[in-house]
Write a protein that holds these residues in place. Structure first.
Motif, PDB file in Angstrom:
ATOM      1  N   MET A  19       0.864  -1.185   0.000  1.00  0.00           N
ATOM      2  CA  MET A  19       0.000   0.000   0.000  1.00  0.00           C
ATOM      3  C   MET A  19       0.899   1.234   0.000  1.00  0.00           C
ATOM      4  SD  MET A  19      -2.964  -1.043   2.734  1.00  0.00           S
ATOM      5  CE  MET A  19      -3.947   0.398   2.339  1.00  0.00           C
ATOM      6  N   HIS A  20       0.944   1.922  -1.133  1.00  0.00           N
ATOM      7  CA  HIS A  20       1.839   3.074  -1.249  1.00  0.00           C
ATOM      8  C   HIS A  20       1.087   4.387  -1.373  1.00  0.00           C
ATOM      9  CE1 HIS A  20       5.210   0.353  -1.539  1.00  0.00           C
ATOM     10  NE2 HIS A  20       4.502  -0.353  -2.393  1.00  0.00           N
ATOM     11  N   SER A  21      -0.217   4.362  -1.181  1.00  0.00           N
ATOM     12  CA  SER A  21      -1.033   5.565  -1.305  1.00  0.00           C
ATOM     13  C   SER A  21      -2.000   5.662  -0.138  1.00  0.00           C
ATOM     14  CB  SER A  21      -1.816   5.516  -2.619  1.00  0.00           C
ATOM     15  OG  SER A  21      -2.806   6.507  -2.659  1.00  0.00           O
ATOM     16  N   THR A  22      -2.158   6.867   0.389  1.00  0.00           N
ATOM     17  CA  THR A  22      -3.121   7.060   1.460  1.00  0.00           C
ATOM     18  C   THR A  22      -4.553   6.980   0.932  1.00  0.00           C
ATOM     19  OG1 THR A  22      -3.069   9.476   1.221  1.00  0.00           O
ATOM     20  CG2 THR A  22      -1.533   8.497   2.793  1.00  0.00           C
ATOM     21  N   ALA A  23      -4.734   7.247  -0.357  1.00  0.00           N
ATOM     22  CA  ALA A  23      -6.084   7.226  -0.943  1.00  0.00           C
ATOM     23  C   ALA A  23      -6.724   5.847  -0.840  1.00  0.00           C
ATOM     24  CB  ALA A  23      -6.035   7.678  -2.391  1.00  0.00           C
ATOM     25  N   GLY A  24      -5.952   4.806  -0.946  1.00  0.00           N
ATOM     26  CA  GLY A  24      -6.491   3.454  -0.861  1.00  0.00           C
ATOM     27  C   GLY A  24      -6.897   3.048   0.543  1.00  0.00           C
ATOM     28  N   LEU A  25      -6.361   3.724   1.530  1.00  0.00           N
ATOM     29  CA  LEU A  25      -6.656   3.386   2.915  1.00  0.00           C
ATOM     30  C   LEU A  25      -8.026   3.913   3.348  1.00  0.00           C
ATOM     31  CD1 LEU A  25      -5.600   2.085   5.509  1.00  0.00           C
ATOM     32  CD2 LEU A  25      -4.433   4.235   6.027  1.00  0.00           C
ATOM     33  N   ARG A  26      -8.431   5.031   2.804  1.00  0.00           N
ATOM     34  CA  ARG A  26      -9.683   5.668   3.233  1.00  0.00           C
ATOM     35  C   ARG A  26     -10.905   4.771   3.053  1.00  0.00           C
ATOM     36  NH1 ARG A  26     -13.012  10.553   1.034  1.00  0.00           N
ATOM     37  NH2 ARG A  26     -14.077  11.137   2.944  1.00  0.00           N
ATOM     38  N   PRO A  27     -11.126   4.154   1.874  1.00  0.00           N
ATOM     39  CA  PRO A  27     -12.307   3.290   1.747  1.00  0.00           C
ATOM     40  C   PRO A  27     -12.226   2.042   2.627  1.00  0.00           C
ATOM     41  CG  PRO A  27     -11.036   3.279  -0.294  1.00  0.00           C
ATOM     42  CD  PRO A  27     -10.430   4.313   0.601  1.00  0.00           C
ATOM     43  N   LEU A  28     -11.028   1.556   2.873  1.00  0.00           N
ATOM     44  CA  LEU A  28     -10.876   0.389   3.746  1.00  0.00           C
ATOM     45  C   LEU A  28     -11.257   0.745   5.178  1.00  0.00           C
ATOM     46  CD1 LEU A  28      -7.512  -0.992   2.313  1.00  0.00           C
ATOM     47  CD2 LEU A  28      -9.825  -1.897   1.930  1.00  0.00           C
ATOM     48  N   LEU A  29     -10.873   1.934   5.613  1.00  0.00           N
ATOM     49  CA  LEU A  29     -11.277   2.396   6.942  1.00  0.00           C
ATOM     50  C   LEU A  29     -12.791   2.594   6.998  1.00  0.00           C
ATOM     51  CD1 LEU A  29      -8.415   4.964   7.615  1.00  0.00           C
ATOM     52  CD2 LEU A  29      -8.872   2.904   8.967  1.00  0.00           C
ATOM     53  N   ALA A  30     -13.347   3.209   5.958  1.00  0.00           N
ATOM     54  CA  ALA A  30     -14.790   3.468   5.921  1.00  0.00           C
ATOM     55  C   ALA A  30     -15.591   2.174   5.973  1.00  0.00           C
ATOM     56  CB  ALA A  30     -15.150   4.270   4.678  1.00  0.00           C
ATOM     57  N   SER A  31     -15.090   1.132   5.325  1.00  0.00           N
ATOM     58  CA  SER A  31     -15.808  -0.145   5.339  1.00  0.00           C
ATOM     59  C   SER A  31     -15.817  -0.784   6.726  1.00  0.00           C
ATOM     60  CB  SER A  31     -15.201  -1.115   4.321  1.00  0.00           C
ATOM     61  OG  SER A  31     -13.935  -1.576   4.753  1.00  0.00           O
ATOM     62  N   ARG A  32     -14.992  -0.260   7.612  1.00  0.00           N
ATOM     63  CA  ARG A  32     -14.940  -0.743   9.000  1.00  0.00           C
ATOM     64  C   ARG A  32     -15.515   0.281   9.972  1.00  0.00           C
ATOM     65  NH1 ARG A  32     -11.306  -2.953   5.811  1.00  0.00           N
ATOM     66  NH2 ARG A  32     -10.592  -5.081   6.189  1.00  0.00           N
ATOM     67  N   THR A  56     -10.265   3.311  15.341  1.00  0.00           N
ATOM     68  CA  THR A  56      -9.360   3.533  14.213  1.00  0.00           C
ATOM     69  C   THR A  56      -8.176   2.582  14.287  1.00  0.00           C
ATOM     70  OG1 THR A  56     -10.006   5.862  14.152  1.00  0.00           O
ATOM     71  CG2 THR A  56      -7.969   5.265  13.008  1.00  0.00           C
ATOM     72  N   LEU A  57      -7.591   2.438  15.462  1.00  0.00           N
ATOM     73  CA  LEU A  57      -6.475   1.512  15.640  1.00  0.00           C
ATOM     74  C   LEU A  57      -6.890   0.089  15.304  1.00  0.00           C
ATOM     75  CD1 LEU A  57      -3.598   0.863  16.520  1.00  0.00           C
ATOM     76  CD2 LEU A  57      -4.441   0.759  18.882  1.00  0.00           C
ATOM     77  N   MET A  58      -8.041  -0.336  15.795  1.00  0.00           N
ATOM     78  CA  MET A  58      -8.504  -1.707  15.516  1.00  0.00           C
ATOM     79  C   MET A  58      -8.750  -1.902  14.022  1.00  0.00           C
ATOM     80  SD  MET A  58      -8.148  -2.962  18.404  1.00  0.00           S
ATOM     81  CE  MET A  58      -8.725  -4.589  18.042  1.00  0.00           C
ATOM     82  N   ALA A  59      -9.279  -0.887  13.344  1.00  0.00           N
ATOM     83  CA  ALA A  59      -9.490  -0.972  11.901  1.00  0.00           C
ATOM     84  C   ALA A  59      -8.148  -1.111  11.175  1.00  0.00           C
ATOM     85  CB  ALA A  59     -10.254   0.245  11.397  1.00  0.00           C
ATOM     86  N   LEU A  60      -7.147  -0.334  11.580  1.00  0.00           N
ATOM     87  CA  LEU A  60      -5.825  -0.434  10.955  1.00  0.00           C
ATOM     88  C   LEU A  60      -5.215  -1.822  11.156  1.00  0.00           C
ATOM     89  CD1 LEU A  60      -4.344   3.032  11.955  1.00  0.00           C
ATOM     90  CD2 LEU A  60      -4.976   2.288   9.644  1.00  0.00           C
ATOM     91  N   CYS A  66      -1.978  -6.954  11.139  1.00  0.00           N
ATOM     92  CA  CYS A  66      -0.771  -6.816  11.945  1.00  0.00           C
ATOM     93  C   CYS A  66      -1.141  -6.687  13.413  1.00  0.00           C
ATOM     94  CB  CYS A  66       0.051  -5.613  11.481  1.00  0.00           C
ATOM     95  SG  CYS A  66      -0.713  -4.010  11.752  1.00  0.00           S
ATOM     96  N   ALA A  67      -0.136  -6.642  14.248  1.00  0.00           N
ATOM     97  CA  ALA A  67      -0.323  -6.479  15.683  1.00  0.00           C
ATOM     98  C   ALA A  67      -0.031  -5.032  16.065  1.00  0.00           C
ATOM     99  CB  ALA A  67       0.619  -7.410  16.450  1.00  0.00           C
ATOM    100  N   MET A  68      -0.496  -4.648  17.240  1.00  0.00           N
ATOM    101  CA  MET A  68      -0.317  -3.285  17.704  1.00  0.00           C
ATOM    102  C   MET A  68       1.165  -2.892  17.758  1.00  0.00           C
ATOM    103  SD  MET A  68      -2.110  -1.378  20.966  1.00  0.00           S
ATOM    104  CE  MET A  68      -3.094  -2.803  21.196  1.00  0.00           C
TER     105      MET A  68
END
Length: 85
Positions: A19-32, A56-60, A66-68
């Motif tokens: 994952m090299h773009s922050t744009a791809g992370l936003r929909p993944l967070l929204a889906s959670r 937010t941490l749990m979604a990441l 990964c682990a915390m």
């Protein structure tokens, strides 16, 4: 008294997973259920957050599988990893 700090490794963990773009992370967070603006996601990735909602941490952790301690590295005031067990 030891001053505590931490290193934030979100950018590195994302890169390890392709994952090299922050744009791809936003929909993944929204889906959670985590709705962040593009600028909030960008800051989350490039800056060390002073406050972070547990949701937010749990979604990441879920998104990145990964682990915390992969994201958050405890440091002492001298920049040495805190090895308390």
């Amino acid at each position: 008294m030891t001053e505590l700090d931490y290193a934030w490794h979100l950018r590195e963990v994302m890169a390890e997973r392709g994952m090299h773009s922050t744009a791809g992370l936003r929909p993944l967070l929204a889906s959670r259920g985590v709705d962040l603006s593009p600028s909030q996601v960008y800051r989350l990735v490039v800056d060390k957050p002073e406050r972070l909602r547990l949701r937010t941490l749990m979604a990441l952790l879920d998104i990145l599988d990964c682990a915390m301690d992969d994201l958050i590295e405890p440091l002492t005031s001298r920049g040495v990893r805190d090895t308390r067990d």
